[in-house]
Design a protein around this motif. Structure first.
Motif, PDB file in Angstrom:
ATOM      1  N   ARG A   1       0.850  -1.217   0.126  1.00 27.08           N
ATOM      2  CA  ARG A   1      -0.122   0.060  -0.026  1.00 27.08           C
ATOM      3  C   ARG A   1       0.875   1.163   0.032  1.00 27.08           C
ATOM      4  N   GLY A   2       1.983   1.203   0.545  1.00 28.68           N
ATOM      5  CA  GLY A   2       2.938   2.331   0.769  1.00 28.68           C
ATOM      6  C   GLY A   2       3.617   2.692  -0.527  1.00 28.68           C
ATOM      7  N   ARG A   3       3.739   1.642  -1.462  1.00 25.99           N
ATOM      8  CA  ARG A   3       4.316   2.081  -2.585  1.00 25.99           C
ATOM      9  C   ARG A   3       3.296   2.474  -3.841  1.00 25.99           C
ATOM     10  N   LEU A   4       1.984   2.202  -3.652  1.00 27.30           N
ATOM     11  CA  LEU A   4       0.948   2.642  -4.761  1.00 27.30           C
ATOM     12  C   LEU A   4       0.950   4.072  -4.872  1.00 27.30           C
ATOM     13  N   LEU A   5       0.889   4.760  -4.016  1.00 29.61           N
ATOM     14  CA  LEU A   5       0.561   6.332  -4.099  1.00 29.61           C
ATOM     15  C   LEU A   5       1.820   6.930  -4.746  1.00 29.61           C
ATOM     16  N   PRO A   6       3.246   6.632  -4.201  1.00 32.85           N
ATOM     17  CA  PRO A   6       4.202   7.116  -4.911  1.00 32.85           C
ATOM     18  C   PRO A   6       4.261   6.744  -6.393  1.00 32.85           C
ATOM     19  N   GLU A   7       3.832   5.534  -6.718  1.00 35.25           N
ATOM     20  CA  GLU A   7       3.945   4.970  -8.123  1.00 35.25           C
ATOM     21  C   GLU A   7       3.044   5.777  -8.769  1.00 35.25           C
ATOM     22  N   LEU A   8       1.881   6.191  -8.302  1.00 44.44           N
ATOM     23  CA  LEU A   8       0.847   6.900  -8.952  1.00 44.44           C
ATOM     24  C   LEU A   8       1.535   8.396  -9.218  1.00 44.44           C
ATOM     25  N   ASP A   9       2.147   8.835  -8.196  1.00 40.96           N
ATOM     26  CA  ASP A   9       2.444  10.541  -8.571  1.00 40.96           C
ATOM     27  C   ASP A   9       3.558  10.322  -9.704  1.00 40.96           C
ATOM     28  N   LYS A  10       4.463   9.140  -9.759  1.00 44.19           N
ATOM     29  CA  LYS A  10       5.350   8.871 -10.757  1.00 44.19           C
ATOM     30  C   LYS A  10       4.582   8.961 -12.328  1.00 44.19           C
ATOM     31  N   LEU A  11       3.594   8.049 -12.402  1.00 49.16           N
ATOM     32  CA  LEU A  11       2.807   7.895 -13.271  1.00 49.16           C
ATOM     33  C   LEU A  11       2.265   9.218 -13.772  1.00 49.16           C
ATOM     34  N   ALA A  12       1.582  10.115 -12.927  1.00 47.16           N
ATOM     35  CA  ALA A  12       1.154  11.454 -13.385  1.00 47.16           C
ATOM     36  C   ALA A  12       2.244  12.295 -13.958  1.00 47.16           C
ATOM     37  N   HIS A  13       3.413  12.124 -13.329  1.00 51.63           N
ATOM     38  CA  HIS A  13       4.679  13.073 -13.893  1.00 51.63           C
ATOM     39  C   HIS A  13       4.914  12.579 -15.109  1.00 51.63           C
ATOM     40  N   LEU A  14       5.008  11.165 -15.341  1.00 51.95           N
ATOM     41  CA  LEU A  14       5.471  10.872 -16.805  1.00 51.95           C
ATOM     42  C   LEU A  14       4.066  10.866 -17.692  1.00 51.95           C
ATOM     43  N   ALA A  15       2.911  11.182 -17.268  1.00 52.57           N
ATOM     44  CA  ALA A  15       2.039  11.467 -18.325  1.00 52.57           C
ATOM     45  C   ALA A  15       2.192  12.649 -18.967  1.00 52.57           C
ATOM     46  N   GLY A  16       2.794  13.952 -18.449  1.00 46.75           N
ATOM     47  CA  GLY A  16       3.097  14.976 -19.089  1.00 46.75           C
ATOM     48  C   GLY A  16       1.949  15.976 -18.745  1.00 46.75           C
ATOM     49  N   SER A  17       2.049  17.151 -19.534  1.00 44.47           N
ATOM     50  CA  SER A  17       0.978  18.223 -19.172  1.00 44.47           C
ATOM     51  C   SER A  17      -0.118  18.321 -20.256  1.00 44.47           C
ATOM     52  N   GLU A  18      -0.424  17.050 -20.996  1.00 40.34           N
ATOM     53  CA  GLU A  18      -1.358  17.249 -21.831  1.00 40.34           C
ATOM     54  C   GLU A  18      -2.714  17.058 -21.049  1.00 40.34           C
ATOM     55  N   ALA A  19      -3.872  17.588 -21.745  1.00 36.68           N
ATOM     56  CA  ALA A  19      -5.107  17.597 -20.885  1.00 36.68           C
ATOM     57  C   ALA A  19      -5.774  16.232 -20.717  1.00 36.68           C
ATOM     58  N   ALA A  20      -5.602  15.306 -21.783  1.00 38.93           N
ATOM     59  CA  ALA A  20      -6.188  14.161 -21.704  1.00 38.93           C
ATOM     60  C   ALA A  20      -5.310  13.171 -20.858  1.00 38.93           C
ATOM     61  N   ALA A  21      -4.150  13.328 -20.579  1.00 33.10           N
ATOM     62  CA  ALA A  21      -3.308  12.641 -19.788  1.00 33.10           C
ATOM     63  C   ALA A  21      -3.610  12.890 -18.326  1.00 33.10           C
TER      64      ALA A  21
END
Length: 506
Positions: free
Chosen positions: A86-106
């Motif tokens: 559980r402690g790893r999921l939220l940081p992984e989610l933050d990293k995924l959001a960072h990699l998704a970039g600044s596009e609106a759909a992402a």
């Protein structure tokens, strides 16, 4: 013939074309490499997102497994595994959001996924909390509602959608990379082909220019050979003409001497006749003024007779000097040059010894600088330098201490020997006139026939040199004898060839 610094238009075109090809290939290669780098960056990012999604799915399943294991067994090991995952999921989610970039759909997808995961974790956490408070049945009932299953399915669908998009990105990036690699290969191949073609063209042009240069060299050699033949022919003609002039001068002076001898003989007879006519002094000479008209006329006749005899003898002496000077020039022109190594310091010291008495009488000094060793004719140099020093001594001023200097300087092509004095100098308009035969400049208050400088310049030309005159900055004149190194080298080579020929003949 190709001029120095000239480039044919074809050569310039080839050079410019070569630069253009290299520049175009370099620009295209840099652009394609940057495109390839951008593609690789997108591919790397897509693969990173794909790997992160796989990790998040695995962690989500592991969290669910930990929850179920703890609910079924109550063992703390399942709970610990659940908490770690559980402690790893939220940081992984933050990293995924960072990699998704600044596009609106992402950003929208990342936000929705975060909401789902947070709701799933809340659902898992609620069941764990119920189990920890010994409310096992309530926890099982919450699991049985399938709320968690629905959240998991939505999370998986979102992750699958992101994964599909990233897979499409990976495929597009790979296709773009392949196209870039092909384009880069084509650009490099085209550059190699074009540069090879230019190099071949340059080689052909070089061959053509080489043939032209060789043809020009052959033409130049032929022209040089023809020119040398013409020069040799002209030189032979000049030598024949010079020899004829020398013979003519010798014959003329010989023929002039015969009537001169007759005149001298008749002059002697006139002197003897004078003695017989005027053996006794006239009465007027013995007793004062003439007593009669006859005595007066006798005195006048004797004076006129003595004046005429003196004038004839003076003219004879002058003419004899001119004939001797012409004979001297004629003999000097017929003399064979003896070319050898000469130390000019020794030569000038010998000449200076001959002028030591005259220099002492005139109160002048002769300063000799450091002089070189050269290859030339010693007798010609002695006559030239002696004549120049003699002129310097002859035309010194009486109001200043006389000073004559002999110096030398060397240039890449010649040796320059200068004889400078602080005498009365030569008027600029007479500087060439003084080198003419029997011509003199300035007041005629010094003895001479006017042949010395003409003779000196002629000798200078015979030994491959030139003689000129200019003003001395300190007053007086500077005569400069310029001797050609090329003439010296040719004479040395000619002497060596002659010596070798004699040795071979012996």
């Amino acid at each position: 013939m190709i001029r120095k610094g000239y480039r044919a238009p074809s050569q310039l075109v080839l050079v410019l074309a070569g630069f253009a090809v290299v520049l175009a290939a370099a620009v295209a290669s840099v652009w394609l490499i940057r495109q390839s780098q951008d593609t690789n960056d997108r591919l790397t990012q897509a693969l990173t997102v794909t790997n992160l999604i796989a990790t998040m799915r695995a962690d989500l399943r592991r969290a669910e497994s930990g929850q179920r294991g703890f609910l079924l067994t109550g063992k703390a090991a399942y709970l610990n595994d659940y908490n770690t995952t559980r402690g790893r999921l939220l940081p992984e989610l933050d990293k995924l959001a960072h990699l998704a970039g600044s596009e609106a759909a992402a950003e929208t997808r990342a936000g929705a996924l975060r909401s789902l995961i947070e709701a799933k974790l809340a659902e898992l956490g609620k069941t764990i909390d119920l189990e920890l408070t010994n409310r096992h049945q309530e926890a099982l009932a919450l699991v049985a509602t399938d709320e968690g299953l629905a959240l998991t399915q939505q999370i998986v669908e979102n992750l699958e959608q992101i994964l599909a998009e990233e897979s499409a990105t990976v495929d597009a990036a790979r296709r773009s990379s392949d196209r870039t690699d092909v384009a880069l290969f084509a650009v490099n191949l085209a550059g190699v082909v074009l540069i090879s073609a230019l190099a071949y063209g340059a080689f052909l042009l070089f061959q053509r220019n080489t043939r032209q240069i060789q043809a020009s060299e052959r033409e130049v050699r032929a022209l040089n050979a023809e020119l040398e033949a013409r020069v040799a022919e002209r030189t032979a003609d000049l030598e024949d003409a010079n020899a004829e002039i020398q013979r003519y001068a010798y014959v003329v002076t010989h023929d002039l001497r015969s009537p001169l001898v007759n005149i001298m003989g008749f002059t002697s007879e006139l002197e003897a006749l004078r003695e017989s006519l005027f053996r006794q002094p006239a009465p007027a000479e013995a007793q004062g003024p003439p007593a009669s008209e006859e005595d007066r006329r006798l005195v006048e006749l004797r004076g006129d007779f003595d004046e005429a005899i003196h004038f004839i003898k003076t003219s004879i002496a002058k003419m004899d000097g001119l004939i001797n000077a012409i004979l001297k020039l004629s003999r000097a022109g017929r003399r064979e040059l003896a070319v050898r190594r000469i130390d000019l310091n020794d030569l000038v010291e010998v000449i200076a010894a001959d002028f030591r008495h005259r220099l002492k009488e005139s109160g002048a000094e002769l300063v000799i600088g450091e002089l070189p060793t050269i290859t030339s004719d010693r007798m010609a140099l002695e006559q030239i330098i002696s004549n120049l020093i003699d002129n310097a001594v002859k035309y010194l001023r009486r109001d200043v201490p006389g000073r004559i200097s002999v110096k030398a300087e060397e240039t890449p092509t010649s040796h320059r020997i200068s004889i400078a004095d602080n005498g009365r100098g030569i008027d600029p308009k007479d500087r060439e006139r003084v080198f003419e035969l029997f011509r003199r400049a300035g007041p005629q208050d010094r003895p001479g026939e006017g042949i010395g400088l003409a003779h000196a310049r002629g000798l200078a030309r015979r030994i491959g040199g030139a003689l000129g005159v200019a003003d001395n900055p300190g007053g007086g004149t500077v005569f400069t004898l310029t001797l050609s190194k090329l003439w010296m080298a040719r004479q040395s080579a000619s002497s060596k060839s002659a010596s070798a020929a004699k040795g071979a003949a012996a």
